[in-house]
Design a protein around this motif. Structure first.
Motif, PDB file in Angstrom:
ATOM      1  N   LYS A 103       9.099   3.089  38.454  1.00  0.00           N
ATOM      2  CA  LYS A 103       9.486   2.050  37.507  1.00  0.00           C
ATOM      3  C   LYS A 103      10.297   2.539  36.314  1.00  0.00           C
ATOM      4  N   VAL A 104      10.312   3.853  36.065  1.00  0.00           N
ATOM      5  CA  VAL A 104      10.879   4.369  34.816  1.00  0.00           C
ATOM      6  C   VAL A 104      11.764   5.586  35.051  1.00  0.00           C
ATOM      7  N   ARG A 105      12.825   5.653  34.248  1.00  0.00           N
ATOM      8  CA  ARG A 105      13.630   6.864  34.174  1.00  0.00           C
ATOM      9  C   ARG A 105      13.690   7.297  32.714  1.00  0.00           C
ATOM     10  N   ARG A 106      13.861   8.597  32.501  1.00  0.00           N
ATOM     11  CA  ARG A 106      13.896   9.172  31.167  1.00  0.00           C
ATOM     12  C   ARG A 106      15.236   9.867  30.993  1.00  0.00           C
ATOM     13  N   GLY A 107      15.897   9.588  29.857  1.00  0.00           N
ATOM     14  CA  GLY A 107      17.225  10.134  29.629  1.00  0.00           C
ATOM     15  C   GLY A 107      17.223  11.219  28.573  1.00  0.00           C
ATOM     16  N   PHE A 108      17.917  12.316  28.889  1.00  0.00           N
ATOM     17  CA  PHE A 108      18.010  13.423  27.940  1.00  0.00           C
ATOM     18  C   PHE A 108      19.419  13.999  27.963  1.00  0.00           C
ATOM     19  N   CYS A 109      19.761  14.751  26.923  1.00  0.00           N
ATOM     20  CA  CYS A 109      21.085  15.353  26.819  1.00  0.00           C
ATOM     21  C   CYS A 109      21.179  16.551  27.754  1.00  0.00           C
ATOM     22  N   SER A 110      22.206  16.569  28.595  1.00  0.00           N
ATOM     23  CA  SER A 110      22.375  17.675  29.535  1.00  0.00           C
ATOM     24  C   SER A 110      22.846  18.950  28.838  1.00  0.00           C
ATOM     25  N   THR A 111      23.295  18.856  27.602  1.00  0.00           N
ATOM     26  CA  THR A 111      23.747  20.036  26.867  1.00  0.00           C
ATOM     27  C   THR A 111      22.614  20.679  26.073  1.00  0.00           C
ATOM     28  N   CYS A 112      21.927  19.898  25.223  1.00  0.00           N
ATOM     29  CA  CYS A 112      20.907  20.484  24.347  1.00  0.00           C
ATOM     30  C   CYS A 112      19.476  20.162  24.760  1.00  0.00           C
ATOM     31  N   GLY A 113      19.285  19.238  25.681  1.00  0.00           N
ATOM     32  CA  GLY A 113      17.955  18.897  26.172  1.00  0.00           C
ATOM     33  C   GLY A 113      17.202  17.857  25.369  1.00  0.00           C
ATOM     34  N   SER A 114      17.810  17.311  24.318  1.00  0.00           N
ATOM     35  CA  SER A 114      17.118  16.298  23.503  1.00  0.00           C
ATOM     36  C   SER A 114      16.690  15.116  24.358  1.00  0.00           C
TER      37      SER A 114
END
Length: 126
Positions: free
Chosen positions: A64-75
């Motif tokens: 039901k869920v996806r989580r988004g993060f920065c591919s450069t810094c990992g935030s």
């Protein structure tokens, strides 16, 4: 208008309108991904503009869920219900002032054993 960004600035975002009161999620997935509990505000997707969206990496943490993060810094920036019309955005990623105040704690039955909740806000087991 509220603005924010990841640590390195590769991803910036804007949210039109006021931010709904945020909640703090203490579930094991949020704690493992963020390193502590996850504080976020749920905003309508239509109110969010993301710049640098090509740098957002999505991890599907459940059906039901996806989580988004920065591919450069990992935030860690987004918690996104796949079939919803809103997304949760990390409060720590917003530029101040947010004019928002934490409203409640959720999934406290799963909270870490190394901290206590003593702020007097409502606590929900799930």
């Amino acid at each position: 208008m509220h603005r924010g960004a990841c640590l390195c600035g590769a991803i910036t975002f804007e949210v039109a309108g006021d931010l709904p009161p945020p909640n703090a999620c203490h579930c094991s997935q949020c704690r493992k991904q963020s390193g502590h509990f996850w504080a976020s505000t749920d905003v309508p997707r239509a109110a969010v503009t993301v710049h640098g969206a090509d740098k957002v990496t999505w991890f599907r943490s459940s059906e039901k869920v996806r989580r988004g993060f920065c591919s450069t810094c990992g935030s860690v920036l987004f918690w996104d219900p796949i079939h919803g019309d809103w997304t949760a955005i990390a409060m720590g990623a917003f530029d101040a002032p947010t004019h928002a105040r934490l409203a409640k704690h959720i999934f406290v039955a799963s909270k870490g054993d190394y901290y206590e909740l003593g702020d007097g806000l409502p606590q929900h087991e799930r």
